[in-house]
Design an enzyme around this catalytic site. Structure first.
Site, PDB file in Angstrom:
ATOM      1  N   ASP A  64       0.845  -1.192   0.000  1.00  0.00           N
ATOM      2  CA  ASP A  64       0.000   0.000   0.000  1.00  0.00           C
ATOM      3  C   ASP A  64       0.884   1.246   0.000  1.00  0.00           C
ATOM      4  OD1 ASP A  64      -2.254   1.594   0.066  1.00  0.00           O
ATOM      5  OD2 ASP A  64      -2.870   1.028   2.076  1.00  0.00           O
ATOM      6  N   LYS A  65       0.244   2.369  -0.237  1.00  0.00           N
ATOM      7  CA  LYS A  65       0.881   3.687  -0.234  1.00  0.00           C
ATOM      8  C   LYS A  65       0.033   4.625   0.600  1.00  0.00           C
ATOM      9  CE  LYS A  65       0.177   7.940  -2.280  1.00  0.00           C
ATOM     10  NZ  LYS A  65      -1.122   8.664  -2.344  1.00  0.00           N
ATOM     11  N   HIS A  66       0.688   5.567   1.288  1.00  0.00           N
ATOM     12  CA  HIS A  66      -0.047   6.583   2.046  1.00  0.00           C
ATOM     13  C   HIS A  66       0.603   7.940   1.817  1.00  0.00           C
ATOM     14  CE1 HIS A  66      -2.448   8.401   5.223  1.00  0.00           C
ATOM     15  NE2 HIS A  66      -1.358   9.033   5.588  1.00  0.00           N
ATOM     16  N   SER A  67      -0.232   8.976   1.639  1.00  0.00           N
ATOM     17  CA  SER A  67       0.241  10.349   1.511  1.00  0.00           C
ATOM     18  C   SER A  67      -0.203  11.142   2.730  1.00  0.00           C
ATOM     19  CB  SER A  67      -0.322  10.992   0.239  1.00  0.00           C
ATOM     20  OG  SER A  67      -0.104  12.392   0.249  1.00  0.00           O
TER      21      SER A  67
ATOM     22  N   ARG B 140      -8.224  14.661  19.379  1.00  0.00           N
ATOM     23  CA  ARG B 140      -7.061  15.477  18.995  1.00  0.00           C
ATOM     24  C   ARG B 140      -7.493  16.720  18.232  1.00  0.00           C
ATOM     25  NH1 ARG B 140      -3.984  11.887  15.274  1.00  0.00           N
ATOM     26  NH2 ARG B 140      -2.665  13.715  14.986  1.00  0.00           N
TER      27      ARG B 140
ATOM     28  N   LYS C  44      -4.050   2.023  11.160  1.00  0.00           N
ATOM     29  CA  LYS C  44      -4.986   1.564  10.119  1.00  0.00           C
ATOM     30  C   LYS C  44      -4.260   0.781   9.030  1.00  0.00           C
ATOM     31  CE  LYS C  44      -6.638   5.771   9.428  1.00  0.00           C
ATOM     32  NZ  LYS C  44      -6.182   6.582  10.567  1.00  0.00           N
ATOM     33  N   LYS C  45      -3.082   1.249   8.638  1.00  0.00           N
ATOM     34  CA  LYS C  45      -2.341   0.551   7.586  1.00  0.00           C
ATOM     35  C   LYS C  45      -1.900  -0.827   8.049  1.00  0.00           C
ATOM     36  CE  LYS C  45      -2.570   3.687   4.399  1.00  0.00           C
ATOM     37  NZ  LYS C  45      -3.360   3.413   3.176  1.00  0.00           N
TER      38      LYS C  45
ATOM     39  N   SER D 256      -1.707   7.132  14.402  1.00  0.00           N
ATOM     40  CA  SER D 256      -2.958   7.243  13.670  1.00  0.00           C
ATOM     41  C   SER D 256      -2.830   6.689  12.257  1.00  0.00           C
ATOM     42  CB  SER D 256      -3.396   8.706  13.626  1.00  0.00           C
ATOM     43  OG  SER D 256      -4.596   8.855  12.900  1.00  0.00           O
TER      44      SER D 256
ATOM     45  N   THR E 197      -9.167  10.935  -1.215  1.00  0.00           N
ATOM     46  CA  THR E 197      -9.267   9.962  -2.300  1.00  0.00           C
ATOM     47  C   THR E 197     -10.676   9.387  -2.405  1.00  0.00           C
ATOM     48  OG1 THR E 197      -6.929   9.409  -2.067  1.00  0.00           O
ATOM     49  CG2 THR E 197      -8.308   7.820  -3.211  1.00  0.00           C
TER      50      THR E 197
END
Length: 434
Positions: A79-82, A167, A186-187, A182, A119
């Site tokens: 996977d990828k996260h930004s 937060r 999830k990832k 955070s 997204t």
């Protein structure tokens, strides 16, 4: 255990230990921990910090607060996260390209936050498509298509949903320890073998200063790798929109132009690099360069576009979206070019202001319950360094009403700097962190 004891230990700069953090995360998920205690916990972490071991322990505790996805596939789960930006629709290019290169991509994504686009909001500009999927449906799409982009279920890292809401109202959003926990909870709950992170810096990023972006990238990689997920990060520039469009349907149009070979540019360049890094980390390519070439080939020969089309159909969207995407995307009723108010060079952009202009048009949310208009936004945004003459269009506003377009034009004039002399344009890729 007692929440007060854990909070007191953090307040006094003492490591409460992995067991205590695990108890606290379970308490957040179950409701045993009150909102007041969650806020005090967040502030104590923000002020005192957890250190690398404590950060990893909190991340794993939040991951384990709900369901974990386990996979029995013949390919790595990646996977990828930004960290968020403007005009950033890389996920919609990269997920199908990774699937075409042999990865399984269960991408759990989010909605727009502040000035940045989401997204899920972009995908939902496609008629009929739903990003809220059952676990069985999500698994079936990954198995049959190779990738899916969906919303997190309430059972995935529920401690994070609780702590994140606290937060947001306690001035603790900017804690690197809490950001790491955070993002990664999830990832990691999605059962990943490898992950690539796109950490943004510049005027359109949450981490505007390069040193802050580097610190976050280092902490994310250190934590994810310690948790057993092979992870690298790329620090990329967000001093201007990544694609020349902002807004849900308009960014989808940019994605389709990249995937069908009509457009190259910064978004395609970043997608290729991130994919190369991830394929190398996952063992699907010998080197980053080899991986980048494989991603570029999947885009060039149409395999990535074909994979995206199958994913969209599996999520309820049109079966021939890729072949006829212009017909399916909504269009705004007011479309207006913004002329340059003077001649010169485009030398700076306030990315946050550009993003908020789209939010004001209705393309994002000011509060969670706001409805999003997928048709509005900005297109044809000229990049930094462009020489323009007075009256030349520098971008195009897409709005629902004339009054909205008027306000957006005023905001754009304040957000974009045109100078007599040119100025250096920041490199797209600032650094790589492992």
């Amino acid at each position: 255990m007692d929440a007060r004891q854990i909070i007191a230990a953090l307040r006094d700069g003492t490591d409460p230990g992995a067991d205590a953090l695990r108890w606290f995360a379970q308490g957040l998920a179950s409701g045993v921990v009150s909102d007041a205690q969650a806020g005090a916990f967040a502030m104590a972490v923000r002020l005192r910090g957890l250190g690398p071991a404590g950060r990893t322990a909190l991340t794993l505790a939040m991951r384990d607060s709900g369901d974990l996805l386990e996979w029995d596939l013949d390919r790595p789960v990646i996977d990828k996260h930004s960290t968020g930006g403007i005009g950033d629709c890389v996920s919609l290019v990269l997920a199908p390209a990774l699937a075409a290169c042999g990865g399984a991509v269960p991408m759990i994504s989010g909605r727009g936050l502040g000035h940045t686009g989401g997204t899920l909001d972009k995908l939902e500009a496609i008629p009929g498509l739903s990003t809220r999927l059952s676990e069985a449906h999500l698994r079936r799409i990954v198995s049959e298509v190779g990738c899916v982009i969906a919303a997190a279920s309430a059972q995935l890292a529920p401690a994070d949903a609780r702590l994140y809401a606290v937060r947001d109202v306690t001035a603790t959003v900017d804690s690197i320890d809490l950001i790491c926990a955070s993002i990664l909870a999830k990832k990691l709950a999605a059962g990943l073998d490898a992950l690539v992170l796109d950490v943004k810096t510049g005027s359109g990023a949450f981490m505007a200063r390069p040193e802050d972006a580097r610190a976050l990238a280092g902490a994310l990689c250190e934590t994810a790798n310690a948790a057993g997920c092979r992870t690298s990060a790329v620090i990329s520039d967000m001093s201007q929109p990544l694609a020349p469009a902002l807004g849900n349907a308009l960014e989808l149009a940019e994605v389709m132009q990249v995937l069908t070979g009509v457009r190259r540019g910064r978004m395609a360049e970043l997608s290729t690099l991130l994919g190369g890094v991830l394929l190398e980390r996952a063992g699907l390519a010998a080197t980053v360069d080899d991986g980048a070439k494989r991603i570029a080939a999947a885009i060039a020969d149409g395999r990535a576009a074909e994979c995206l089309g199958r994913m969209i159909a599996a999520m309820g969207g049109p079966r021939r979206f890729v072949e006829d995407w212009q017909r399916f995307l909504p269009e705004a009723t007011v479309i207006r070019e913004v002329p340059a108010w003077r001649g010169g060079y485009i030398t700076a952009m306030d990315g946050t202001a550009l993003g908020m202009a789209v939010v004001e048009l209705g393309g994002g949310r000011q509060v969670e319950r706001d409805l999003v208009d997928p048709s509005v936004g900005l297109s044809d945004v000229l990049p930094l360094g462009t020489q323009v003459s007075a009256g030349q269009p520098i971008c195009c506003i897409h709005a629902a009403r004339v009054a909205q377009a008027d306000r957006a034009e005023a905001a754009l004039r304040a957000a974009i700097t045109i100078s007599d002399a040119s100025a250096p344009v920041p490199d797209l890729i600032r650094a790589r962190v492992d």
